[in-house]
Scaffold this motif. Structure first.
Motif, PDB file in Angstrom:
ATOM      1  N   SER A   2       0.784  -1.149  -0.035  1.00 44.74           N
ATOM      2  CA  SER A   2       0.199  -0.075   0.012  1.00 44.74           C
ATOM      3  C   SER A   2       0.872   1.250  -0.035  1.00 44.74           C
ATOM      4  O   SER A   2       2.002   1.243   0.421  1.00 44.74           O
ATOM      5  N   ASP A   5       0.489   7.492   3.362  1.00 41.93           N
ATOM      6  CA  ASP A   5      -0.223   8.647   3.561  1.00 41.93           C
ATOM      7  C   ASP A   5       0.712   9.610   4.206  1.00 41.93           C
ATOM      8  O   ASP A   5       0.517   9.663   5.551  1.00 41.93           O
ATOM      9  N   ASP A   7       0.813  12.682   4.378  1.00 44.12           N
ATOM     10  CA  ASP A   7       0.367  13.993   5.215  1.00 44.12           C
ATOM     11  C   ASP A   7      -0.500  13.512   6.488  1.00 44.12           C
ATOM     12  O   ASP A   7      -0.412  14.138   7.576  1.00 44.12           O
ATOM     13  N   ALA A   8      -1.114  12.364   6.502  1.00 49.25           N
ATOM     14  CA  ALA A   8      -1.799  11.939   7.628  1.00 49.25           C
ATOM     15  C   ALA A   8      -0.768  11.398   8.616  1.00 49.25           C
ATOM     16  O   ALA A   8      -0.957  11.660   9.650  1.00 49.25           O
ATOM     17  N   HIS A  42       4.695  18.166   3.523  1.00 46.22           N
ATOM     18  CA  HIS A  42       3.291  17.341   4.055  1.00 46.22           C
ATOM     19  C   HIS A  42       2.608  18.048   5.095  1.00 46.22           C
ATOM     20  O   HIS A  42       2.152  17.332   6.126  1.00 46.22           O
ATOM     21  N   THR A  91      -3.306   1.822  10.779  1.00 42.45           N
ATOM     22  CA  THR A  91      -3.502   2.045   9.561  1.00 42.45           C
ATOM     23  C   THR A  91      -4.428   3.301   9.464  1.00 42.45           C
ATOM     24  O   THR A  91      -4.668   3.934   8.483  1.00 42.45           O
ATOM     25  N   SER A  93      -3.692   6.075  10.769  1.00 40.55           N
ATOM     26  CA  SER A  93      -3.097   7.379  10.641  1.00 40.55           C
ATOM     27  C   SER A  93      -2.091   7.191   9.341  1.00 40.55           C
ATOM     28  O   SER A  93      -1.839   8.448   8.665  1.00 40.55           O
ATOM     29  N   ALA A  94      -1.699   6.024   8.981  1.00 38.82           N
ATOM     30  CA  ALA A  94      -0.805   6.215   7.848  1.00 38.82           C
ATOM     31  C   ALA A  94      -0.750   4.562   7.498  1.00 38.82           C
ATOM     32  O   ALA A  94      -0.603   3.576   8.439  1.00 38.82           O
ATOM     33  N   ASN A  95      -0.692   4.075   6.411  1.00 40.91           N
ATOM     34  CA  ASN A  95      -0.426   2.704   5.760  1.00 40.91           C
ATOM     35  C   ASN A  95       1.168   2.681   5.705  1.00 40.91           C
ATOM     36  O   ASN A  95       1.546   3.292   4.648  1.00 40.91           O
TER      37      ASN A  95
END
Length: 112
Positions: A2, A5, A7-8, A42, A91, A93-95
């Motif tokens: 995956s 993200d 930014d997250a 970001h 997951t 907040s970010a993968n």
């Protein structure tokens, strides 16, 4: 695999943990200007009023406690630990995937 993200990640995770994640991505670490550019790209300014000042303080703290080693670039230090958001596979907040990049992705990560 995956996509991450970023930014997250910057929005939802502690800056020190993001730095620990970044320096672990490549064996030669990551230079300070690249780390600063990463946070700027970001949207760290949406979370931290003066993210670049906080970045100076966070990298200094991480150096002082042995989590990272400074120099030409920041690398894993003797006290480096994988950030909780990676070990817990958060997951929301970010993968995150810590696989080594190959091909075009490897070239892209050189600029971070």
């Amino acid at each position: 695999m995956s996509m991450i993200d970023f930014d997250a990640m910057v929005k939802n995770e502690d800056m020190a943990d993001v730095i620990l994640f970044l320096v672990s991505r490549r064996e030669d670490g990551m230079s300070y200007p690249s780390i600063d550019r990463f946070f700027g790209r970001h949207k760290a300014d949406e979370k931290y009023r003066s993210y670049n000042i906080k970045l100076i303080h966070e990298t200094k703290k991480l150096e002082d406690n042995g989590s990272v080693l400074g120099g030409k670039s920041y690398k894993k230090g003797p006290n480096w630990k994988e950030p909780k958001f990676v070990t817990e596979k958060n997951t929301e907040s970010a993968n995150i995937t810590l696989a080594k990049p190959t091909g075009k992705l490897a070239l892209l990560t050189l600029f971070y």
